[in-house]
Scaffold this motif. Structure first.
Motif, PDB file in Angstrom:
ATOM      1  N   THR A  20       0.837  -1.185   0.000  1.00 26.67           N
ATOM      2  CA  THR A  20       0.000   0.000   0.000  1.00 26.67           C
ATOM      3  C   THR A  20       0.876   1.240   0.000  1.00 26.67           C
ATOM      4  O   THR A  20       1.527   1.557   0.980  1.00 26.67           O
ATOM      5  CB  THR A  20      -0.920   0.014   1.229  1.00 26.67           C
ATOM      6  OG1 THR A  20      -1.628  -1.216   1.246  1.00 26.67           O
ATOM      7  CG2 THR A  20      -1.883   1.170   1.175  1.00 26.67           C
ATOM      8  N   GLY A  22       0.440   4.975  -0.347  1.00 31.36           N
ATOM      9  CA  GLY A  22      -0.610   5.978  -0.349  1.00 31.36           C
ATOM     10  C   GLY A  22      -0.357   7.026  -1.405  1.00 31.36           C
ATOM     11  O   GLY A  22       0.702   7.071  -2.015  1.00 31.36           O
ATOM     12  N   ALA A  23      -1.339   7.830  -1.622  1.00 33.64           N
ATOM     13  CA  ALA A  23      -1.225   8.882  -2.623  1.00 33.64           C
ATOM     14  C   ALA A  23      -0.641  10.148  -2.013  1.00 33.64           C
ATOM     15  O   ALA A  23      -0.753  11.224  -2.578  1.00 33.64           O
ATOM     16  CB  ALA A  23      -2.585   9.170  -3.232  1.00 33.64           C
ATOM     17  N   ALA A  85      -9.023   3.166  -1.997  1.00 33.91           N
ATOM     18  CA  ALA A  85      -8.680   3.683  -3.325  1.00 33.91           C
ATOM     19  C   ALA A  85      -9.932   3.851  -4.180  1.00 33.91           C
ATOM     20  O   ALA A  85     -10.070   4.840  -4.918  1.00 33.91           O
ATOM     21  CB  ALA A  85      -7.692   2.743  -4.009  1.00 33.91           C
ATOM     22  N   ASP A 275      -4.275   5.403  -5.731  1.00 30.10           N
ATOM     23  CA  ASP A 275      -3.239   4.519  -5.195  1.00 30.10           C
ATOM     24  C   ASP A 275      -2.421   3.984  -6.370  1.00 30.10           C
ATOM     25  O   ASP A 275      -2.833   3.041  -7.049  1.00 30.10           O
ATOM     26  CB  ASP A 275      -3.876   3.366  -4.418  1.00 30.10           C
ATOM     27  CG  ASP A 275      -2.817   2.432  -3.836  1.00 30.10           C
ATOM     28  OD1 ASP A 275      -1.616   2.671  -4.071  1.00 30.10           O
ATOM     29  OD2 ASP A 275      -3.206   1.465  -3.158  1.00 30.10           O
ATOM     30  N   THR A 278      -1.942   0.317  -7.501  1.00 33.77           N
ATOM     31  CA  THR A 278      -3.052  -0.507  -7.990  1.00 33.77           C
ATOM     32  C   THR A 278      -2.745  -1.109  -9.356  1.00 33.77           C
ATOM     33  O   THR A 278      -2.494  -0.403 -10.321  1.00 33.77           O
ATOM     34  CB  THR A 278      -4.344   0.335  -8.073  1.00 33.77           C
ATOM     35  OG1 THR A 278      -4.626   0.879  -6.785  1.00 33.77           O
ATOM     36  CG2 THR A 278      -5.511  -0.522  -8.525  1.00 33.77           C
ATOM     37  N   GLU A 294       4.381   4.640 -10.237  1.00 29.99           N
ATOM     38  CA  GLU A 294       4.706   5.287  -8.954  1.00 29.99           C
ATOM     39  C   GLU A 294       5.754   6.382  -9.152  1.00 29.99           C
ATOM     40  O   GLU A 294       5.628   7.486  -8.596  1.00 29.99           O
ATOM     41  CB  GLU A 294       5.206   4.241  -7.957  1.00 29.99           C
ATOM     42  CG  GLU A 294       4.097   3.313  -7.476  1.00 29.99           C
ATOM     43  CD  GLU A 294       4.582   2.219  -6.547  1.00 29.99           C
ATOM     44  OE1 GLU A 294       3.738   1.667  -5.811  1.00 29.99           O
ATOM     45  OE2 GLU A 294       5.792   1.916  -6.540  1.00 29.99           O
TER      46      GLU A 294
END
Ligand SMILES: [Zn+2]
Length: 327
Positions: A20, A22-23, A85, A275, A278, A294
């Motif tokens: 995970t 996060g954003a 998300a 996210d 994903t 990312e």
């Protein structure tokens, strides 16, 4: 977005390990396309207007080819997405959520207009009836009408950037009988993308071979600058963003102290903006696609880069400047 999702969906979708992330690096979106974009073009036959962003001497026009329902349910397309998300994605892109769990999406191309009117077109959509995308996408697309409405003739296009060779991104590159639609353009694709096509891939027959025969296919390797006005912090830069496909590429537009990134399918749904970890079920190399996404979104967040994506339901996604207040 994918090759034949119907077939691929019948495969078992393996659940990948998802960390995970996060954003937080991305931060909240600010602004809306309705407020931030300038509707500077005449209405199309459908009454819509091309949204435009200005970056110094460049103008970036969003050109809608189609809107439709993806043939695979959203939950199957993003099998690892977290409830958080999904919730955030609903806030970011409400029109993506159709009835009964469907995924509603745009199929969009972009035109970058340089001073003097020369055009770089990024992707050519799903194409006409009979194009390879016809078996699952809502053909015919209307890119030709969108170009006309924006005052762009086929011969005005100097360069066609193909982000990758999935059929919803090259549909209007050539006619179904193999004639280049943009006769004066170089069609730029990454070498790795062409090399990664399997024998028998419809992209070879439909677009690569005809463009080669016409002498219009230009293969590049990694980062390269495209023609256009340059100066300090201005220009068009192509660079590889692999994972969705082996030779996927994105185009950075810089001008007037601003940056705009035409991403291609590095992200295809707002759930990947909420996210970036994903996974999308139809990526060639999910782990590489995730690393690419990312890194790209973190960089965009750091630099206040506007994102321009083919499949989210608004053309431009302004990200906050690094020191913008969070809310
Ligand atoms: Zn796509």
């Amino acid at each position: 977005m994918t090759r034949d999702p119907g077939t691929t969906a019948r495969r078992t979708l393996l659940r990948g390990a998802v960390a995970t992330v996060g954003a937080a690096a991305l931060g909240p979106l600010t602004g809306t396309s309705a407020r931030a974009d300038t509707p500077a073009e005449p209405p199309t036959a459908q009454g819509s207007r091309a949204a435009v962003r200005r970056l110094g001497r460049y103008r970036v026009l969003a050109l809608l080819d189609a809107h439709g329902t993806f043939p695979v349910a959203a939950a199957a397309a993003f099998p690892d997405a977290t409830p958080e998300a999904w919730e955030r994605a609903r806030e970011l892109d409400p029109p993506a959520f159709g009835p009964h769990g469907t995924w509603e999406l745009d199929f969009r191309c972009y035109a970058v207009r340089a001073p003097g009117g020369r055009i770089t077109l990024v992707d050519t959509g799903i194409g006409p009836v009979g194009s390879p995308a016809s078996k699952w996408a809502p053909v015919p697309g209307r890119l030709p009408q969108s170009l006309t409405a924006a005052g762009i003739r086929p011969q005005d296009v100097d360069t066609v950037v193909l982000s990758h060779l999935h059929e919803d991104h090259y549909g209007w590159s050539v006619t179904p009988d193999g004639v280049p639609v943009f006769p004066d353009a170089q069609y730029v694709v990454q070498q790795a993308e062409v090399a990664g096509l399997a024998a028998g891939d419809s992209a070879l027959r439909y677009v690569v071979d005809p463009l080669r025969r016409a002498g219009l296919l230009r293969q590049v390797d990694g980062r390269c600058r495209l023609p256009g006005p340059r100066g300090a912090g201005a220009g068009l830069t192509l660079f590889g963003t692999p994972g969705h496909t082996p030779g996927h590429q994105s185009l950075l537009v810089e001008g007037g102290g601003q940056r705009l990134l035409i991403t291609g399918d590095v992200l295809v749904h707002a759930v990947q903006l909420a996210d970036p970890a994903t996974r999308y079920a139809f990526e060639a190399d999910p782990a590489l696609a995730r690393r690419t996404r990312e890194a790209l979104l973190a960089e965009a967040g750091r630099t206040g880069t506007v994102l321009a994506t083919p499949h989210l339901n608004r053309p431009f996604l302004p990200l906050p400047a690094p020191d913008a207040p969070r809310h």
